[in-house]
Design an enzyme around this catalytic site. Structure first.
Site, PDB file in Angstrom:
ATOM      1  N   TYR A  60      -6.548   0.262  -1.939  1.00  0.00           N
ATOM      2  CA  TYR A  60      -5.715   1.000  -1.543  1.00  0.00           C
ATOM      3  C   TYR A  60      -4.559   1.210  -2.708  1.00  0.00           C
ATOM      4  O   TYR A  60      -4.728   0.161  -3.305  1.00  0.00           O
ATOM      5  CB  TYR A  60      -4.937   0.638  -0.375  1.00  0.00           C
ATOM      6  N   HIS A  88       6.468  11.084  -6.138  1.00  0.00           N
ATOM      7  CA  HIS A  88       6.839  11.791  -4.768  1.00  0.00           C
ATOM      8  C   HIS A  88       7.637  10.690  -4.560  1.00  0.00           C
ATOM      9  O   HIS A  88       9.090  10.440  -3.805  1.00  0.00           O
ATOM     10  CB  HIS A  88       5.910  11.239  -3.825  1.00  0.00           C
ATOM     11  N   ASN A 412       8.435   6.127   7.091  1.00  0.00           N
ATOM     12  CA  ASN A 412       6.955   6.352   6.957  1.00  0.00           C
ATOM     13  C   ASN A 412       5.760   6.359   7.539  1.00  0.00           C
ATOM     14  O   ASN A 412       4.909   5.960   7.466  1.00  0.00           O
ATOM     15  CB  ASN A 412       6.875   4.990   6.205  1.00  0.00           C
ATOM     16  N   GLN A 416       5.724   1.756   7.985  1.00  0.00           N
ATOM     17  CA  GLN A 416       6.379   0.630   8.089  1.00  0.00           C
ATOM     18  C   GLN A 416       7.383   0.998   9.381  1.00  0.00           C
ATOM     19  O   GLN A 416       8.613   1.176  10.012  1.00  0.00           O
ATOM     20  CB  GLN A 416       7.602   1.324   6.859  1.00  0.00           C
TER      21      GLN A 416
END
Length: 499
Positions: A60, A88, A412, A416
């Site tokens: 990840y 971002h 998200n 989340q």
């Protein structure tokens, strides 16, 4: 060259991180990253390289997009993947965080990365360690973290500043980050995707703010025990409410320990005989209230210690087991609960201080001292303005005490779907702790004034010493004058801390 040379005792990244290290990080501090640390960081980095070379092993953030976009491939070039991580996240808002929080957060982050299980480059740990010897502070906006998946947005601002982007402070001056790095004698960090993600993917800001708030509340808690004894002594109260047999029968460890300390402070006091058989609860029940606070603070102590001794990141790399572990060690729920508890303790302690000052300025309850402790009531107003301000401070603490840890909102794209809001809890606790410190200063100023307008000199040696410390530094309020600076000075004196 670094702007400041520190003579402070160093923090060794090979040793345990202590809570008092967080406070010390506010000013230039040597941080040692020796060979033991380098060896384990290099080992973790080498293992990461081997995993990334295996096209069949997902990692990840190094090979993927982030958050809800994990199912998409990331950028092919490592430098580009760093920008992919950080750009971002430049969405924070609000004023810059206090410098002590930002530097403490980076110390917590550095220590976590130095465990060697985050797969970061050695120069990242080494560069962070070098920063602490200077006055460099990244400019980090207050709002943006939900305390899960790490304190992503605030730590991204810190990472960007360390790369020379955004803004930072040096010697208290806010500058473009590249200029600040140059003035501090620091080299901009070069990061790849894994380095960048490791810098932001932990709840170090939440931990740091909770730890700093805890230190401040603990100092105020000790001060309130001392000030309660001084109040009882000046009024001539019987110290029987602290009797060891009475408190032991209560059965709570915190009350037992608090009362023992208070008995040492008030030892030698002589009751005046002019007080009622049973004092108001703000005196009589102080050891029970302060004792319950002590029990709660011990819980917070344990959470902060665990956070300081743990690794907050995702994923983690374990070369010995050939394991890349993807999970949720960036989830700040323990600190969220602890900070909420800290806020509740702060509200109770603040209420105690305000009620004790209210008792002290009230002639119907203070054994005949003039109203508002004014040297010439009507022509002068004594502590009237200070007492008004304490009411406002308590109201502000109460307004902020709603638990943040119960306010989860999904975000998200529901990646989340539960979040702890520990960052909000921790920053709120930090703010409230400063208001509590000012409430302690207000009470201390009232006690200093009470003796000037007819209250008796303390009869217990420790109480007399505390009073003399206040009286030597603060003139009586006679005639009236602005007392804002006196409140702050008194707070410094009784808590041993400065805002």
């Amino acid at each position: 060259m670094p702007t400041t040379v520190s003579t402070a005792a160093p923090v060794d990244l090979a040793a345990a991180l202590r809570r008092d290290d967080l406070r010390r990080a506010a000013t230039p501090l040597p941080v040692l990253a020796g060979e033991e640390v380098r060896a384990r960081v290099d080992r973790g980095r080498e293992y990461l390289r081997s995993v990334l070379a295996d096209n069949d092993r997902p990692v990840y953030g190094a090979k993927t997009g982030f958050g809800a976009l994990v199912g998409f491939a990331g950028r092919a070039q490592e430098a580009d993947q760093c920008d992919n991580t950080l750009a971002h996240l430049g969405a924070g808002q609000g004023p810059d965080l206090p410098a002590d929080i930002t530097r403490a957060a980076l110390l917590v982050r550095t220590w976590s990365l130095a465990r060697g299980v985050s797969g970061v480059s050695w120069h990242v740990v080494d560069g962070l360690a070098a920063m602490f010897a200077t006055t460099f502070v990244p400019a980090v906006p207050r709002y943006g973290s939900v305390g899960a998946s790490g304190d992503l947005i605030p730590l991204a601002y810190a990472a960007q500043a360390l790369r020379g982007r955004g803004h930072a402070y040096v010697d208290g001056e806010r500058l473009p980050a590249a200029q600040a790095l140059d003035r501090a004698g620091l080299v901009p960090l070069i990061l790849d995707g894994r380095d960048a993600l490791a810098l932001v993917n932990g709840t170090s800001l939440t931990t740091a703010a909770t730890g700093l708030a805890l230190d401040s509340v603990r100092a105020a808690h000790r001060a309130l025990g001392d000030l309660t004894c001084l109040l009882a002594d000046i009024l001539g109260s019987d110290p029987g409410f602290l009797d060891a047999r009475l408190i032991t029968a209560y059965g709570h460890a915190g009350a037992t320990d608090v009362a023992e300390r208070m008995r040492a402070v008030i030892a030698g006091t002589v009751p005046s005989g002019a007080r009622p058989l049973q004092e108001p609860y703000s005196i009589r029940c102080a050891p029970q209230l302060l004792g319950a606070a002590e029990d709660a603070l011990r819980y917070v102590d344990g959470v902060v210690a665990a956070d300081l001794g743990g690794v907050s990141d995702n994923p983690l790399f374990f070369p010995g087991e050939d394991l890349v572990a993807h999970g949720g060690n960036f989830f700040g729920q323990p600190a969220a609960y602890a900070a909420d508890v800290l806020a509740m303790v702060t509200a109770s302690l603040g209420n105690l201080a305000e009620r004790q000052l209210d008792l002290l300025v009230d002639p119907t309850r203070n054994t005949g001292l003039p109203p508002m402790l004014a040297a010439g009531p009507g022509r002068q107003h004594g502590l009237q303005g200070v007492q008004l301000a304490t009411t406002a401070l308590v109201a502000e603490i109460r307004r902020a005490v709603l638990p943040a840890s119960t306010q989860s909102l999904p975000t998200n794209l529901h990646n989340q779907d539960v979040v702890p809001f520990g960052t909000q809890a921790a920053l709120r606790a930090y703010d409230s702790a400063e208001l509590l410190r000012l409430l302690c200063g207000s009470l201390a100023l009232g006690l200093r004034q009470a003796v000037h307008v007819g209250g008796r000199q303390p009869t217990a040696a420790a109480c007399a010493a505390l009073f003399d410390t206040l009286a030597d530094a603060i003139a009586p309020v006679d005639p009236d004058r602005p007392l804002d600076a006196d409140v702050r000075l008194a707070a410094d004196l009784v808590t041993g801390t400065r805002s």
